[in-house]
Scaffold this motif. Structure first.
Motif, PDB file in Angstrom:
ATOM      1  N   THR A 112      10.405  -5.611  -9.054  1.00 26.54           N
ATOM      2  CA  THR A 112      10.307  -6.916  -9.700  1.00 26.54           C
ATOM      3  C   THR A 112       8.902  -7.484  -9.532  1.00 26.54           C
ATOM      4  N   HIS A 113       8.630  -8.572 -10.236  1.00 34.34           N
ATOM      5  CA  HIS A 113       7.303  -9.189 -10.146  1.00 34.34           C
ATOM      6  C   HIS A 113       7.020  -9.752  -8.758  1.00 34.34           C
ATOM      7  N   ALA A 114       8.062  -9.984  -7.958  1.00 33.93           N
ATOM      8  CA  ALA A 114       7.866 -10.484  -6.600  1.00 33.93           C
ATOM      9  C   ALA A 114       7.705  -9.362  -5.585  1.00 33.93           C
ATOM     10  N   GLY A 115       7.871  -8.135  -6.015  1.00 28.66           N
ATOM     11  CA  GLY A 115       7.739  -7.005  -5.105  1.00 28.66           C
ATOM     12  C   GLY A 115       9.032  -6.630  -4.421  1.00 28.66           C
ATOM     13  N   PHE A 149       2.474 -13.214 -11.545  1.00 28.31           N
ATOM     14  CA  PHE A 149       2.463 -11.824 -11.078  1.00 28.31           C
ATOM     15  C   PHE A 149       1.215 -11.609 -10.247  1.00 28.31           C
ATOM     16  N   ALA A 154       2.702  -8.221  -4.641  1.00 25.47           N
ATOM     17  CA  ALA A 154       3.875  -7.427  -5.030  1.00 25.47           C
ATOM     18  C   ALA A 154       3.799  -6.024  -4.422  1.00 25.47           C
ATOM     19  N   HIS A 157       4.672  -6.185  -0.771  1.00 22.87           N
ATOM     20  CA  HIS A 157       6.114  -6.351  -0.569  1.00 22.87           C
ATOM     21  C   HIS A 157       6.858  -5.045  -0.807  1.00 22.87           C
ATOM     22  N   THR A 251       8.917  -9.962 -15.722  1.00 22.74           N
ATOM     23  CA  THR A 251       8.389 -11.206 -15.162  1.00 22.74           C
ATOM     24  C   THR A 251       9.261 -12.375 -15.585  1.00 22.74           C
TER      25      THR A 251
END
Length: 420
Positions: A112-115, A149, A154, A157, A251
């Motif tokens: 995901t965009h958050a890692g 992003f 990311a 993570h 995203t």
């Protein structure tokens, strides 16, 4: 005089669209009415069936394993695992080769965009080279003027959660400048058109800038902004110029994968013969003898009647506007269907922002035919519910939103169509 159809579906999200397609495929004359743009444009474009079982933080490898253990009020318990498979089959037929994942019943793991890593059942073709099960090293590329992003973060993570490959993050400057409030659709249009810049075109210069930071990685992930109407051509050209696989990382809104999915499903609905009426809300209804007789649309202050033998309610939950609340009561927004909720509104929420909030499961209760009930009393014989307007589950925690919408949409639409 009312406008007449066999089946009338209210709601233009994934539940409404799947209901309408399923009803039309039975041969029923079907109309879909949608007021506003669906929430698909705010979604990732991923199709989750069940990423996590309730009270279990372990990602589900096989989403079907846990369905038999779900609570009786869960929508999956109402329709059964076979309906989930049928809903996914309807989806696969609708979107064709735009999506991957139909080869397996197991969840895929998508970055995901958050890692983080998200278990999902279907994913866009543009996302496929980024699967976490692939052990090739990965470079994530962020764009300095595109928020939402942070590629280095990311990548950190993903490394921290133990992915089976090396991953780095780099940030580059987009070849063309836009106003600060420009969203990703503006960047996507520039790539679609391959607009000219001082040193060439945006695709050429973007590829050059990424090549300058590329090391030994064999795949490169961008935020999901690589074109809109010509996104496959954009991604293919970047792959050719870089000599590695290129993929998009889903995203937040506005989500191009979500908008592309919306377009694909509307095309499929029209191909199935669904009549689509958009732009005005259903505000009232008439009922007699325990059946909905007609619904009333507000069109610039005038009421227009739509009549059908069977109705499907797919207006969404609190976010979609299908469930409304004030300080004292929670109810469904068109038919006034009851929604079970704690009397004390302070019990609707948890003190911990990341805690278990009761409101996330607010929705109408249904019987095994997806007809809304109060207690055990069916409210209308010819009304069925689909998607997030149904209560009894937390789609955000479970990662089950699209799966529930497809399964209940398939059942509600096909049963409604067969009864006409």
């Amino acid at each position: 005089m009312a406008i007449e159809d066999d089946v009338l579906v209210i709601g233009g999200g994934i539940a409404g669209l799947s209901s309408a397609i399923a009803a039309a495929e039975t041969g029923a004359r079907t109309r879909l009415i949608t007021h506003k743009q669906s929430t698909l444009g705010n979604a990732s474009g991923l199709v989750d069936v069940l990423g996590y079982a309730p009270d279990d933080d372990t990602p589900r490898a096989d989403p079907y394993d846990a369905i038999a253990q779900l609570p009786a009020e869960h929508p999956y318990s109402k329709v059964g695992a076979d309906a989930v498979r049928e809903g996914l089959a309807l989806f696969d037929d609708a979107v064709g080769d735009r999506y991957r994942g139909s080869h397996s019943a197991a969840n895929a793991l998508v970055p995901t965009h958050a890692g983080s890593v998200k278990p999902t059942a279907r994913y866009p073709r543009s996302t496929a080279p980024g699967l976490v099960s692939d052990d090739r090293d990965m470079l994530l590329v962020g764009i300095d003027s595109v928020t939402g992003f942070d590629a280095p973060m990311a990548a950190d993570h993903l490394s921290a959660v133990g992915v089976p490959f090396d991953v780095r993050g780099e940030t580059v400057r987009f070849p063309k400048s836009f106003p600060q409030d420009a969203d990703v659709t503006r960047y996507a249009r520039a790539l679609d058109r391959d607009e000219s810049v001082d040193d060439g075109t945006v695709r050429e210069v973007l590829a050059d800038r990424v090549e300058a930071v590329l090391e030994d990685e064999r795949r490169v992930g961008f935020p999901a902004m690589l074109g809109d109407s010509r996104h496959e051509a954009v991604r293919t050209e970047l792959q050719d110029r870089l000599g590695v696989d290129v993929f998009e990382v889903p995203t937040g809104p506005p989500s191009l994968p979500g908008l592309r999915l919306e377009d694909a499903l509307y095309d499929a609905a029209e191909d199935a013969g669904v009549r689509i009426t958009s732009g005005n809300p259903i505000v009232d209804f008439d009922a007699d003898g325990g059946r909905v007789q007609q619904v009333l649309m507000d069109r610039l202050g005038s009421e227009v009647a739509y009549e059908a033998q069977q109705y499907v309610l797919a207006t969404g939950g609190p976010v979609g506007g299908g469930i409304e609340s004030d300080r004292d009561v929670v109810e469904e927004s068109i038919f006034g269907l009851p929604v079970e909720h704690p009397e004390d509104r302070y019990e609707w929420f948890d003190d911990d922002v990341w805690g278990d909030h009761a409101y996330t499961e607010f929705g109408v209760s249904v019987d095994d035919d997806l007809r809304p009930v109060a207690g055990e009393e069916v409210q209308f014989e010819n009304l069925r519910a689909a998607g997030n307007v149904i209560g009894g589950y937390d789609f955000a925690t479970e990662k089950s939103g699209c799966g529930v919408s497809l399964a209940t949409g398939y059942v509600a639409g096909s049963e409604a169509g067969e009864l006409t």
